[in-house]
Design a protein around this motif. Structure first.
Motif, mmCIF file in Angstrom:
data_model
loop_
_atom_site.group_PDB
_atom_site.id
_atom_site.type_symbol
_atom_site.label_atom_id
_atom_site.label_comp_id
_atom_site.label_asym_id
_atom_site.label_seq_id
_atom_site.Cartn_x
_atom_site.Cartn_y
_atom_site.Cartn_z
ATOM 1 N N LEU A 16 -5.200 -47.736 -30.638
ATOM 2 C CA LEU A 16 -4.790 -46.880 -29.636
ATOM 3 C C LEU A 16 -5.530 -46.393 -28.667
ATOM 4 C CD1 LEU A 16 -1.983 -45.124 -29.592
ATOM 5 C CD2 LEU A 16 -3.291 -43.358 -30.766
ATOM 6 N N GLN A 17 -5.305 -46.209 -27.441
ATOM 7 C CA GLN A 17 -6.347 -46.154 -26.237
ATOM 8 C C GLN A 17 -5.709 -45.101 -25.471
ATOM 9 O OE1 GLN A 17 -8.213 -49.422 -24.346
ATOM 10 N NE2 GLN A 17 -9.816 -47.993 -23.666
ATOM 11 N N TYR A 18 -6.452 -44.063 -25.153
ATOM 12 C CA TYR A 18 -5.927 -42.934 -24.079
ATOM 13 C C TYR A 18 -7.087 -43.301 -22.916
ATOM 14 C CZ TYR A 18 -5.751 -38.635 -21.725
ATOM 15 O OH TYR A 18 -5.622 -37.746 -20.699
ATOM 16 N N LEU A 19 -6.434 -43.295 -21.688
ATOM 17 C CA LEU A 19 -6.959 -43.501 -20.518
ATOM 18 C C LEU A 19 -6.756 -42.545 -19.518
ATOM 19 C CD1 LEU A 19 -6.516 -47.266 -20.183
ATOM 20 C CD2 LEU A 19 -8.808 -46.276 -20.964
ATOM 21 N N SER A 69 -2.920 -40.199 -16.312
ATOM 22 C CA SER A 69 -3.152 -40.842 -18.008
ATOM 23 C C SER A 69 -2.318 -41.448 -18.549
ATOM 24 C CB SER A 69 -3.595 -39.425 -18.612
ATOM 25 O OG SER A 69 -2.535 -38.607 -18.865
ATOM 26 N N LEU A 70 -2.515 -42.264 -19.518
ATOM 27 C CA LEU A 70 -1.834 -43.022 -20.146
ATOM 28 C C LEU A 70 -2.187 -43.170 -21.571
ATOM 29 C CD1 LEU A 70 -2.630 -46.008 -20.633
ATOM 30 C CD2 LEU A 70 -1.878 -46.297 -18.166
ATOM 31 N N TYR A 111 3.100 -42.964 -20.557
ATOM 32 C CA TYR A 111 2.547 -42.616 -19.163
ATOM 33 C C TYR A 111 2.735 -41.128 -19.411
ATOM 34 C CZ TYR A 111 2.782 -47.347 -17.654
ATOM 35 O OH TYR A 111 2.497 -48.757 -17.412
ATOM 36 N N LEU A 112 1.792 -40.393 -19.252
ATOM 37 C CA LEU A 112 1.660 -39.018 -19.638
ATOM 38 C C LEU A 112 1.870 -38.427 -18.108
ATOM 39 C CD1 LEU A 112 -0.967 -39.195 -22.262
ATOM 40 C CD2 LEU A 112 1.561 -38.783 -22.650
ATOM 41 N N PRO A 113 2.259 -36.800 -18.316
ATOM 42 C CA PRO A 113 2.209 -36.104 -17.194
ATOM 43 C C PRO A 113 0.882 -36.012 -16.379
ATOM 44 C CG PRO A 113 3.191 -34.842 -19.212
ATOM 45 C CD PRO A 113 2.644 -36.229 -19.588
ATOM 46 N N GLU A 114 0.737 -35.897 -15.166
ATOM 47 C CA GLU A 114 -0.388 -35.773 -14.285
ATOM 48 C C GLU A 114 -1.019 -34.353 -14.683
ATOM 49 O OE1 GLU A 114 0.530 -35.570 -10.180
ATOM 50 O OE2 GLU A 114 0.562 -37.720 -10.099
ATOM 51 N N LEU A 115 -2.232 -34.528 -14.879
ATOM 52 C CA LEU A 115 -3.207 -33.437 -15.413
ATOM 53 C C LEU A 115 -3.817 -32.822 -14.062
ATOM 54 C CD1 LEU A 115 -4.890 -35.511 -17.983
ATOM 55 C CD2 LEU A 115 -3.175 -34.015 -18.297
ATOM 56 N N PRO A 129 11.475 -40.228 -25.435
ATOM 57 C CA PRO A 129 10.107 -40.323 -24.461
ATOM 58 C C PRO A 129 9.339 -39.070 -24.570
ATOM 59 C CG PRO A 129 11.812 -41.414 -23.253
ATOM 60 C CD PRO A 129 12.613 -40.791 -24.335
ATOM 61 N N GLU A 130 10.062 -38.012 -24.365
ATOM 62 C CA GLU A 130 9.469 -36.662 -24.514
ATOM 63 C C GLU A 130 8.809 -36.345 -25.685
ATOM 64 O OE1 GLU A 130 12.736 -37.123 -23.589
ATOM 65 O OE2 GLU A 130 12.484 -37.151 -21.635
ATOM 66 N N GLU A 131 9.494 -36.634 -27.012
ATOM 67 C CA GLU A 131 9.081 -36.361 -28.306
ATOM 68 C C GLU A 131 7.908 -37.170 -28.463
ATOM 69 O OE1 GLU A 131 8.047 -34.980 -31.817
ATOM 70 O OE2 GLU A 131 9.508 -33.833 -30.309
ATOM 71 N N ILE A 132 7.588 -38.356 -27.933
ATOM 72 C CA ILE A 132 6.473 -39.428 -28.197
ATOM 73 C C ILE A 132 5.430 -39.010 -27.485
ATOM 74 C CG2 ILE A 132 5.589 -41.791 -28.008
ATOM 75 C CD1 ILE A 132 8.278 -42.642 -28.904
ATOM 76 N N GLU A 133 5.648 -38.662 -26.221
ATOM 77 C CA GLU A 133 4.904 -37.750 -25.231
ATOM 78 C C GLU A 133 4.116 -36.619 -25.884
ATOM 79 O OE1 GLU A 133 5.621 -35.144 -21.416
ATOM 80 O OE2 GLU A 133 5.924 -37.477 -20.724
#
Length: 149
Positions: A52-55, A8-9, A82-86, A127-131
């Motif tokens: 703002l788009q989430y994929l 996801s991102l 780029y977000l952590p794997e789900l 990056p962690e705070e924005i994530e």
């Protein structure tokens, strides 16, 4: 639960043209059809010229779509997170949804969205705070829409 990890991102971009509400719904409908083919899900939000788009989906499919998105001259991508794997999707019940500013107001998410949009480009943010801010917003949207689907 998904057999493979879900990539996801979330990205922010600035529109290079004006968009009417009808054009935004048309854009969302086209994205929904394409995302269905690619087995990608997510949401789109537009406010004051910012997208703002989430994929989420299989990594190769999401990255390929993101490459196409960066080539679209209707907007200029400013940030990609780029977000952590789900282990499972947040939005398994749809492929793409345009969430209007009024829906964000109704869900009491406007402040959270504004905060993320303001912080996403700040150099002093880790990056962690924005994530974490992005995941908080995504989770709140998912809670509402999964409860009403």
């Amino acid at each position: 639960m998904s057999a493979t990890p879900v990539f996801s991102l979330i990205y922010k971009s600035k529109a290079t043209q004006n968009f009417s509400p009808d054009q935004l719904f048309e854009l969302s409908n086209k994205a929904n059809a394409r995302n269905e083919e690619l087995m990608i899900s997510g949401f789109l939000q537009f406010k004051n010229g910012d997208f703002l788009q989430y994929l989420e989906g299989e990594k190769t499919a999401v990255m390929s779509l993101m490459n196409d998105i960066t080539q679209d001259n209707r907007h200029e991508v400013q940030s990609i997170i780029y977000l952590p794997e789900l282990t499972e999707r947040f939005f398994a019940n749809w492929h793409m949804r345009y969430i209007t500013p009024n829906e964000f107001n109704y869900l009491s998410l406007t402040d959270l969205l504004h905060d993320l949009l303001m912080q996403i480009d700040k150099i002093d943010q880790s990056p962690e705070e924005i994530e974490n801010r992005a995941l908080r917003l995504i989770n709140r949207v998912a809670i509402h829409y999964n409860d009403t689907s």
